[in-house]
Design a protein around this motif. Structure first.
Motif, PDB file in Angstrom:
ATOM      1  N   GLU A 113       0.678  -1.076  -0.004  1.00 25.10           N
ATOM      2  CA  GLU A 113       0.141   0.037   0.095  1.00 25.10           C
ATOM      3  C   GLU A 113       0.865   1.437  -0.150  1.00 25.10           C
ATOM      4  O   GLU A 113       0.501   2.376  -0.400  1.00 25.10           O
ATOM      5  N   GLU A 114       2.081   1.108   0.549  1.00 21.70           N
ATOM      6  CA  GLU A 114       2.841   2.292   0.624  1.00 21.70           C
ATOM      7  C   GLU A 114       4.643   1.858   0.508  1.00 21.70           C
ATOM      8  O   GLU A 114       4.598   1.033   1.145  1.00 21.70           O
ATOM      9  N   VAL A 169       7.762   3.536   1.512  1.00 19.91           N
ATOM     10  CA  VAL A 169       7.879   4.761   2.242  1.00 19.91           C
ATOM     11  C   VAL A 169       8.749   5.609   1.771  1.00 19.91           C
ATOM     12  O   VAL A 169       9.892   5.300   1.311  1.00 19.91           O
ATOM     13  N   GLY A 222       3.996   1.857  -4.181  1.00 17.74           N
ATOM     14  CA  GLY A 222       2.939   1.488  -3.358  1.00 17.74           C
ATOM     15  C   GLY A 222       1.905   2.033  -3.943  1.00 17.74           C
ATOM     16  O   GLY A 222       1.676   2.387  -5.297  1.00 17.74           O
ATOM     17  N   SER A 275      -2.106   4.107  -4.905  1.00 19.98           N
ATOM     18  CA  SER A 275      -2.786   5.439  -5.024  1.00 19.98           C
ATOM     19  C   SER A 275      -4.082   5.463  -4.770  1.00 19.98           C
ATOM     20  O   SER A 275      -4.680   6.401  -4.905  1.00 19.98           O
ATOM     21  N   ILE A 299      -5.759   0.386  -0.016  1.00 21.33           N
ATOM     22  CA  ILE A 299      -5.150   1.219  -1.120  1.00 21.33           C
ATOM     23  C   ILE A 299      -4.499   0.424  -2.204  1.00 21.33           C
ATOM     24  O   ILE A 299      -3.608  -0.355  -1.797  1.00 21.33           O
ATOM     25  N   GLY A 337      -0.639  -0.535  -6.062  1.00 19.24           N
ATOM     26  CA  GLY A 337       0.803  -0.998  -5.693  1.00 19.24           C
ATOM     27  C   GLY A 337       1.281  -2.249  -6.160  1.00 19.24           C
ATOM     28  O   GLY A 337       0.576  -3.178  -6.540  1.00 19.24           O
TER      29      GLY A 337
END
Length: 411
Positions: free
Chosen positions: A323-324, A326, A338, A340, A353, A356
Protein backbone atom coordinates in the motif's frame (compact mmCIF):
# COMPACT_ATOMS: atom_id res chain seq x y z
CA UNK A 1 25.95 -42.46 30.73
CA UNK A 2 23.45 -41.83 33.49
CA UNK A 3 22.59 -38.39 32.06
CA UNK A 4 22.06 -39.86 28.60
CA UNK A 5 19.66 -42.44 29.98
CA UNK A 6 17.78 -39.76 31.87
CA UNK A 7 17.27 -37.60 28.82
CA UNK A 8 16.39 -40.63 26.68
CA UNK A 9 13.66 -41.57 29.13
CA UNK A 10 12.21 -38.10 29.37
CA UNK A 11 10.18 -38.07 26.13
CA UNK A 12 8.58 -41.38 27.03
CA UNK A 13 7.90 -40.00 30.49
CA UNK A 14 5.79 -37.13 29.20
CA UNK A 15 3.73 -39.58 27.10
CA UNK A 16 3.26 -41.91 30.05
CA UNK A 17 2.32 -38.99 32.30
CA UNK A 18 -0.40 -37.92 29.86
CA UNK A 19 -1.77 -41.48 29.66
CA UNK A 20 -1.83 -41.78 33.44
CA UNK A 21 -3.68 -38.49 33.76
CA UNK A 22 -6.28 -39.57 31.19
CA UNK A 23 -6.71 -42.93 32.88
CA UNK A 24 -7.07 -41.29 36.29
CA UNK A 25 -9.76 -38.92 35.04
CA UNK A 26 -11.60 -41.76 33.38
CA UNK A 27 -11.45 -43.93 36.50
CA UNK A 28 -12.78 -41.09 38.65
CA UNK A 29 -15.66 -40.50 36.24
CA UNK A 30 -16.62 -44.17 36.42
CA UNK A 31 -16.37 -44.19 40.20
CA UNK A 32 -18.33 -40.97 40.52
CA UNK A 33 -21.03 -42.25 38.23
CA UNK A 34 -21.90 -38.71 37.21
CA UNK A 35 -24.25 -38.37 40.19
CA UNK A 36 -22.17 -36.25 42.56
CA UNK A 37 -20.81 -32.84 41.50
CA UNK A 38 -17.02 -32.73 41.47
CA UNK A 39 -17.10 -29.80 43.88
CA UNK A 40 -19.66 -31.33 46.25
CA UNK A 41 -18.89 -30.48 49.91
CA UNK A 42 -18.10 -33.19 52.45
CA UNK A 43 -20.86 -34.12 54.88
CA UNK A 44 -19.28 -34.88 58.24
CA UNK A 45 -22.13 -37.22 59.24
CA UNK A 46 -21.16 -39.64 56.46
CA UNK A 47 -17.54 -40.03 57.54
CA UNK A 48 -16.61 -43.02 59.66
CA UNK A 49 -13.67 -42.89 62.13
CA UNK A 50 -10.62 -44.94 61.24
CA UNK A 51 -10.80 -48.51 62.41
CA UNK A 52 -7.03 -48.70 62.85
CA UNK A 53 -6.71 -45.80 65.31
CA UNK A 54 -8.92 -44.48 68.07
CA UNK A 55 -11.38 -41.93 66.77
CA UNK A 56 -10.55 -39.67 69.69
CA UNK A 57 -6.91 -39.22 68.60
CA UNK A 58 -6.73 -35.77 66.98
CA UNK A 59 -5.13 -35.76 63.53
CA UNK A 60 -4.42 -39.50 63.62
CA UNK A 61 -6.68 -40.55 60.74
CA UNK A 62 -4.33 -39.94 57.82
CA UNK A 63 -2.93 -42.33 55.24
CA UNK A 64 0.61 -42.75 53.92
CA UNK A 65 -0.44 -45.25 51.27
CA UNK A 66 0.80 -44.08 47.81
CA UNK A 67 -1.14 -44.59 44.62
CA UNK A 68 -0.22 -47.93 43.08
CA UNK A 69 1.59 -47.21 39.81
CA UNK A 70 3.61 -49.54 37.56
CA UNK A 71 7.30 -49.47 38.44
CA UNK A 72 8.34 -48.65 34.87
CA UNK A 73 6.00 -45.66 34.86
CA UNK A 74 7.36 -44.47 38.21
CA UNK A 75 10.92 -44.77 36.92
CA UNK A 76 10.12 -42.58 33.92
CA UNK A 77 8.34 -39.95 36.02
CA UNK A 78 11.16 -39.88 38.55
CA UNK A 79 13.58 -39.41 35.66
CA UNK A 80 11.53 -36.39 34.55
CA UNK A 81 11.65 -34.95 38.06
CA UNK A 82 15.39 -35.53 38.20
CA UNK A 83 15.92 -33.72 34.90
CA UNK A 84 13.85 -30.71 35.98
CA UNK A 85 15.67 -30.54 39.30
CA UNK A 86 19.08 -30.77 37.66
CA UNK A 87 18.21 -28.02 35.17
CA UNK A 88 16.98 -25.82 37.99
CA UNK A 89 20.00 -26.41 40.22
CA UNK A 90 22.31 -25.70 37.30
CA UNK A 91 20.60 -22.63 35.86
CA UNK A 92 19.07 -20.89 38.90
CA UNK A 93 22.42 -19.36 39.97
CA UNK A 94 22.59 -17.74 36.51
CA UNK A 95 19.15 -16.11 36.79
CA UNK A 96 18.94 -12.71 38.48
CA UNK A 97 16.21 -10.47 39.79
CA UNK A 98 16.37 -6.95 38.34
CA UNK A 99 14.81 -4.08 40.31
CA UNK A 100 14.61 -0.65 38.71
CA UNK A 101 13.49 2.79 39.80
CA UNK A 102 12.37 5.66 37.63
CA UNK A 103 11.12 3.25 34.95
CA UNK A 104 7.94 4.87 33.68
CA UNK A 105 7.36 1.96 31.26
CA UNK A 106 7.10 -0.59 34.07
CA UNK A 107 3.75 -2.17 34.91
CA UNK A 108 4.60 -1.35 38.54
CA UNK A 109 5.06 2.36 37.86
CA UNK A 110 8.23 4.03 39.12
CA UNK A 111 9.38 0.83 40.83
CA UNK A 112 9.62 -2.20 38.56
CA UNK A 113 11.02 -5.72 38.54
CA UNK A 114 12.13 -8.14 35.90
CA UNK A 115 14.49 -11.00 35.26
CA UNK A 116 17.78 -11.55 33.49
CA UNK A 117 20.55 -14.09 33.12
CA UNK A 118 24.33 -14.01 33.25
CA UNK A 119 25.81 -13.94 29.76
CA UNK A 120 29.56 -14.12 30.47
CA UNK A 121 32.25 -13.91 33.13
CA UNK A 122 32.80 -10.21 32.37
CA UNK A 123 29.60 -9.27 34.20
CA UNK A 124 27.20 -8.83 31.27
CA UNK A 125 23.57 -9.70 31.96
CA UNK A 126 20.88 -10.09 29.28
CA UNK A 127 17.33 -8.87 29.89
CA UNK A 128 14.49 -7.11 28.05
CA UNK A 129 14.73 -3.53 26.89
CA UNK A 130 11.35 -2.76 28.45
CA UNK A 131 12.64 -3.91 31.85
CA UNK A 132 15.39 -1.27 32.02
CA UNK A 133 14.15 1.40 29.61
CA UNK A 134 13.97 4.73 31.41
CA UNK A 135 15.49 3.31 34.61
CA UNK A 136 17.44 5.71 36.80
CA UNK A 137 18.87 3.01 39.05
CA UNK A 138 19.23 -0.75 38.49
CA UNK A 139 19.78 -3.26 41.31
CA UNK A 140 20.62 -6.90 40.51
CA UNK A 141 19.92 -9.61 43.09
CA UNK A 142 21.68 -12.97 42.69
CA UNK A 143 20.57 -16.37 43.96
CA UNK A 144 22.62 -16.03 47.15
CA UNK A 145 20.89 -12.67 47.86
CA UNK A 146 23.99 -10.67 46.86
CA UNK A 147 22.89 -7.30 45.47
CA UNK A 148 24.93 -5.27 42.98
CA UNK A 149 24.29 -2.03 41.14
CA UNK A 150 24.20 -2.29 37.35
CA UNK A 151 24.63 0.04 34.40
CA UNK A 152 23.03 -0.22 30.97
CA UNK A 153 25.54 -1.24 28.29
CA UNK A 154 23.22 -1.28 25.29
CA UNK A 155 19.58 -1.57 24.30
CA UNK A 156 17.63 -2.57 21.21
CA UNK A 157 13.93 -1.63 21.34
CA UNK A 158 13.28 -3.41 18.03
CA UNK A 159 14.12 -6.83 19.48
CA UNK A 160 13.24 -5.83 23.08
CA UNK A 161 16.69 -6.88 24.24
CA UNK A 162 19.13 -5.11 26.55
CA UNK A 163 22.48 -5.79 28.19
CA UNK A 164 23.41 -4.47 31.64
CA UNK A 165 26.72 -4.83 33.48
CA UNK A 166 27.79 -5.47 37.07
CA UNK A 167 31.28 -5.18 38.56
CA UNK A 168 32.21 -8.31 40.49
CA UNK A 169 34.69 -11.17 40.76
CA UNK A 170 34.39 -13.36 37.63
CA UNK A 171 34.43 -16.46 39.86
CA UNK A 172 31.14 -15.30 41.35
CA UNK A 173 29.37 -15.36 37.98
CA UNK A 174 27.74 -18.42 36.41
CA UNK A 175 26.98 -17.88 32.70
CA UNK A 176 24.14 -20.01 31.40
CA UNK A 177 24.57 -22.32 28.41
CA UNK A 178 23.33 -20.96 25.08
CA UNK A 179 21.40 -23.21 22.69
CA UNK A 180 19.84 -22.81 19.24
CA UNK A 181 16.33 -21.88 18.16
CA UNK A 182 16.41 -22.66 14.43
CA UNK A 183 15.52 -26.29 15.04
CA UNK A 184 12.77 -25.76 17.62
CA UNK A 185 9.72 -27.94 17.06
CA UNK A 186 6.14 -27.50 18.19
CA UNK A 187 5.54 -29.75 21.19
CA UNK A 188 9.13 -29.58 22.40
CA UNK A 189 9.33 -29.34 26.21
CA UNK A 190 10.57 -26.01 27.56
CA UNK A 191 11.34 -24.57 30.99
CA UNK A 192 11.06 -20.95 32.15
CA UNK A 193 12.91 -19.60 35.18
CA UNK A 194 12.29 -16.06 36.37
CA UNK A 195 10.83 -13.82 39.03
CA UNK A 196 7.07 -13.54 38.46
CA UNK A 197 5.57 -10.89 40.73
CA UNK A 198 8.91 -10.80 42.55
CA UNK A 199 8.90 -14.49 43.55
CA UNK A 200 12.53 -15.14 42.76
CA UNK A 201 13.75 -17.99 40.56
CA UNK A 202 10.38 -19.61 39.93
CA UNK A 203 10.38 -22.58 37.55
CA UNK A 204 7.49 -23.31 35.22
CA UNK A 205 7.28 -25.84 32.41
CA UNK A 206 5.40 -26.10 29.14
CA UNK A 207 5.91 -26.74 25.46
CA UNK A 208 6.73 -24.80 22.33
CA UNK A 209 3.23 -23.89 21.17
CA UNK A 210 4.32 -22.30 17.89
CA UNK A 211 7.33 -20.74 16.19
CA UNK A 212 7.68 -17.78 13.86
CA UNK A 213 5.02 -15.68 15.59
CA UNK A 214 4.89 -11.95 14.83
CA UNK A 215 3.33 -9.49 17.27
CA UNK A 216 3.06 -5.72 17.39
CA UNK A 217 6.18 -3.99 18.71
CA UNK A 218 7.17 -0.35 18.98
CA UNK A 219 6.17 2.49 16.62
CA UNK A 220 4.04 0.27 14.36
CA UNK A 221 6.95 -2.11 13.82
CA UNK A 222 6.72 -5.82 14.61
CA UNK A 223 8.55 -8.26 16.86
CA UNK A 224 9.18 -11.15 14.42
CA UNK A 225 9.98 -14.84 14.71
CA UNK A 226 8.91 -15.14 18.35
CA UNK A 227 8.64 -18.49 20.11
CA UNK A 228 5.18 -19.06 21.56
CA UNK A 229 4.92 -21.16 24.72
CA UNK A 230 2.33 -22.19 27.28
CA UNK A 231 4.89 -22.23 30.10
CA UNK A 232 3.50 -19.82 32.70
CA UNK A 233 4.96 -16.34 32.11
CA UNK A 234 3.81 -13.43 34.25
CA UNK A 235 4.93 -9.87 35.03
CA UNK A 236 8.44 -10.21 36.46
CA UNK A 237 9.38 -13.05 34.09
CA UNK A 238 10.40 -10.55 31.43
CA UNK A 239 14.05 -10.95 30.51
CA UNK A 240 14.39 -14.41 32.01
CA UNK A 241 15.53 -17.47 30.05
CA UNK A 242 13.35 -19.98 28.23
CA UNK A 243 15.31 -23.25 28.33
CA UNK A 244 15.37 -26.64 26.68
CA UNK A 245 15.46 -29.80 28.79
CA UNK A 246 19.25 -29.67 28.87
CA UNK A 247 19.27 -26.24 30.47
CA UNK A 248 20.32 -24.26 27.40
CA UNK A 249 18.75 -20.89 26.60
CA UNK A 250 16.48 -21.08 23.56
CA UNK A 251 14.74 -17.75 24.09
CA UNK A 252 14.28 -14.67 26.26
CA UNK A 253 10.79 -14.38 27.75
CA UNK A 254 9.40 -11.03 26.69
CA UNK A 255 5.61 -10.75 26.77
CA UNK A 256 2.28 -12.47 27.29
CA UNK A 257 -1.04 -12.19 25.53
CA UNK A 258 -3.89 -11.93 27.99
CA UNK A 259 -7.33 -10.37 28.14
CA UNK A 260 -6.92 -10.20 31.91
CA UNK A 261 -4.32 -7.56 32.83
CA UNK A 262 -1.17 -8.90 34.53
CA UNK A 263 -2.37 -12.52 34.37
CA UNK A 264 -0.96 -15.50 32.50
CA UNK A 265 -3.31 -16.97 29.91
CA UNK A 266 -1.05 -19.69 28.55
CA UNK A 267 0.06 -17.58 25.60
CA UNK A 268 3.59 -16.31 26.18
CA UNK A 269 6.29 -15.21 23.76
CA UNK A 270 10.08 -15.31 23.81
CA UNK A 271 12.71 -13.71 21.59
CA UNK A 272 14.46 -16.68 19.88
CA UNK A 273 18.01 -17.24 21.04
CA UNK A 274 19.41 -17.10 17.50
CA UNK A 275 18.27 -13.46 17.45
CA UNK A 276 19.81 -12.96 20.89
CA UNK A 277 23.13 -14.32 19.62
CA UNK A 278 23.05 -11.75 16.81
CA UNK A 279 22.03 -8.74 18.88
CA UNK A 280 23.87 -9.12 22.21
CA UNK A 281 27.46 -8.98 20.88
CA UNK A 282 26.60 -5.69 19.12
CA UNK A 283 25.06 -4.28 22.29
CA UNK A 284 28.20 -5.20 24.25
CA UNK A 285 30.65 -3.79 21.71
CA UNK A 286 28.68 -0.84 20.29
CA UNK A 287 25.72 -0.22 22.58
CA UNK A 288 23.24 -0.45 19.69
CA UNK A 289 21.99 -2.89 17.07
CA UNK A 290 20.78 -1.82 13.64
CA UNK A 291 17.67 -3.67 12.50
CA UNK A 292 17.34 -4.15 8.72
CA UNK A 293 14.61 -2.06 7.15
CA UNK A 294 12.72 -2.40 3.87
CA UNK A 295 10.37 0.54 4.12
CA UNK A 296 6.98 -0.68 2.96
CA UNK A 297 3.46 -0.61 4.32
CA UNK A 298 1.30 -3.51 3.22
CA UNK A 299 -2.11 -5.06 3.51
CA UNK A 300 -2.07 -6.81 6.92
CA UNK A 301 -3.89 -9.89 5.68
CA UNK A 302 -3.13 -12.20 2.73
CA UNK A 303 -4.61 -11.75 -0.70
CA UNK A 304 -7.03 -14.44 -1.78
CA UNK A 305 -8.03 -15.23 -5.37
CA UNK A 306 -11.46 -13.70 -4.66
CA UNK A 307 -10.02 -10.49 -3.19
CA UNK A 308 -7.48 -10.22 -6.00
CA UNK A 309 -10.30 -10.49 -8.52
CA UNK A 310 -12.32 -7.86 -6.66
CA UNK A 311 -9.32 -5.50 -6.73
CA UNK A 312 -8.73 -6.25 -10.44
CA UNK A 313 -5.23 -7.60 -9.80
CA UNK A 314 -4.26 -9.50 -12.93
CA UNK A 315 -2.25 -12.73 -12.62
CA UNK A 316 -2.47 -12.60 -8.79
CA UNK A 317 -3.86 -15.36 -6.57
CA UNK A 318 -1.91 -14.69 -3.36
CA UNK A 319 0.82 -12.45 -2.02
CA UNK A 320 1.30 -9.16 -0.18
CA UNK A 321 -0.25 -6.00 -1.60
CA UNK A 322 2.05 -3.02 -1.02
CA UNK A 323 0.00 0.00 0.00
CA UNK A 324 2.94 2.32 0.60
CA UNK A 325 6.62 2.52 -0.30
CA UNK A 326 7.91 4.86 2.41
CA UNK A 327 9.42 7.93 0.71
CA UNK A 328 13.22 7.85 0.94
CA UNK A 329 13.21 4.24 2.17
CA UNK A 330 15.12 1.33 0.62
CA UNK A 331 12.09 -0.06 -1.24
CA UNK A 332 11.13 3.29 -2.76
CA UNK A 333 14.75 3.92 -3.71
CA UNK A 334 14.82 0.57 -5.54
CA UNK A 335 11.67 1.38 -7.50
CA UNK A 336 9.06 -0.58 -5.53
CA UNK A 337 5.66 1.03 -6.01
CA UNK A 338 2.97 1.67 -3.43
CA UNK A 339 -0.72 2.18 -4.06
CA UNK A 340 -2.60 5.38 -4.83
CA UNK A 341 -6.30 4.45 -5.05
CA UNK A 342 -8.62 4.07 -2.06
CA UNK A 343 -11.05 1.17 -2.38
CA UNK A 344 -13.85 -0.02 -0.11
CA UNK A 345 -14.57 -3.76 -0.18
CA UNK A 346 -17.75 -5.22 1.38
CA UNK A 347 -16.93 -7.26 4.47
CA UNK A 348 -13.60 -5.49 5.08
CA UNK A 349 -13.77 -2.71 7.66
CA UNK A 350 -10.70 -0.75 6.58
CA UNK A 351 -10.12 1.18 3.36
CA UNK A 352 -7.68 -0.57 1.02
CA UNK A 353 -5.00 1.25 -0.97
CA UNK A 354 -4.60 -0.40 -4.38
CA UNK A 355 -2.44 0.12 -7.44
CA UNK A 356 0.83 -0.94 -5.79
CA UNK A 357 3.10 -3.91 -6.44
CA UNK A 358 2.18 -7.34 -5.10
CA UNK A 359 5.08 -9.19 -3.46
CA UNK A 360 4.94 -12.91 -4.23
CA UNK A 361 8.53 -13.90 -3.39
CA UNK A 362 11.68 -12.86 -1.54
CA UNK A 363 15.06 -14.34 -2.46
CA UNK A 364 13.28 -17.21 -4.19
CA UNK A 365 11.03 -18.04 -1.23
CA UNK A 366 7.25 -17.73 -1.68
CA UNK A 367 5.46 -14.91 0.14
CA UNK A 368 1.82 -15.33 1.11
CA UNK A 369 1.45 -12.87 3.98
CA UNK A 370 3.23 -9.82 5.34
CA UNK A 371 4.62 -11.82 8.30
CA UNK A 372 6.61 -13.87 5.77
CA UNK A 373 8.43 -10.68 4.73
CA UNK A 374 8.96 -9.47 8.30
CA UNK A 375 10.27 -12.82 9.53
CA UNK A 376 12.65 -13.15 6.58
CA UNK A 377 14.08 -9.66 7.08
CA UNK A 378 14.80 -10.63 10.69
CA UNK A 379 17.38 -13.12 9.38
CA UNK A 380 19.24 -10.51 7.33
CA UNK A 381 21.50 -7.54 8.14
CA UNK A 382 21.70 -3.87 7.24
CA UNK A 383 23.50 -3.53 3.89
CA UNK A 384 22.33 -6.90 2.56
CA UNK A 385 20.71 -6.91 -0.88
CA UNK A 386 17.56 -8.97 -1.25
CA UNK A 387 15.48 -9.71 -4.34
CA UNK A 388 11.75 -9.05 -4.22
CA UNK A 389 9.61 -10.85 -6.78
CA UNK A 390 6.59 -8.67 -7.51
CA UNK A 391 3.66 -8.60 -9.88
CA UNK A 392 2.99 -5.20 -11.46
CA UNK A 393 0.20 -4.78 -13.99
CA UNK A 394 -0.02 -8.54 -14.40
CA UNK A 395 3.70 -8.91 -15.16
CA UNK A 396 6.16 -10.62 -12.81
CA UNK A 397 9.56 -9.02 -12.19
CA UNK A 398 12.51 -9.28 -9.81
CA UNK A 399 13.70 -6.09 -8.09
CA UNK A 400 16.89 -5.97 -5.95
CA UNK A 401 16.63 -3.91 -2.75
CA UNK A 402 19.51 -3.00 -0.41
CA UNK A 403 18.32 -2.98 3.19
CA UNK A 404 18.89 0.10 5.34
CA UNK A 405 18.77 0.67 9.11
CA UNK A 406 15.34 0.90 10.66
CA UNK A 407 14.50 4.48 11.72
CA UNK A 408 13.21 5.33 15.18
CA UNK A 409 9.87 6.19 13.60
CA UNK A 410 8.25 6.51 10.19
CA UNK A 411 6.12 9.37 8.82
Amino acid sequence: MRNQNLFALLAAGFLMLGLLCVCSVGAFALFNGGNVPLAAPFESSSLEPSAALPASTPGAAFSTQPIDLPEDALAILRAEEEVLNRVYESVAPSVVNISVSGNTNSLLGDLGQGSGFVWDKEGHIVTNNHVVEGAETILVTFSDTTQLSAEVVGTDPDSDLAVIHVETNPEFLHPVGIGDSAGLRVGQRVIAIGNPFGFDRTLTIGVVSAVGRTVQGRANFSLPNLVQTDAAINPGNSGGPLLDIQGRVIGVNTLIYSQTPRANSGVGFAVPVDKVKSVVPHLISQGIYETPYLGIGALPFPLTPELAQTLALDNVTTGVLIEEAVPGGPAAHAGIRGGSQEVTVPGIERILITGGDVVVGIDGQPVRRFDDVVNYLDTRSVGDTITLTVIRGGEQMDIPVTLGPRPASVP
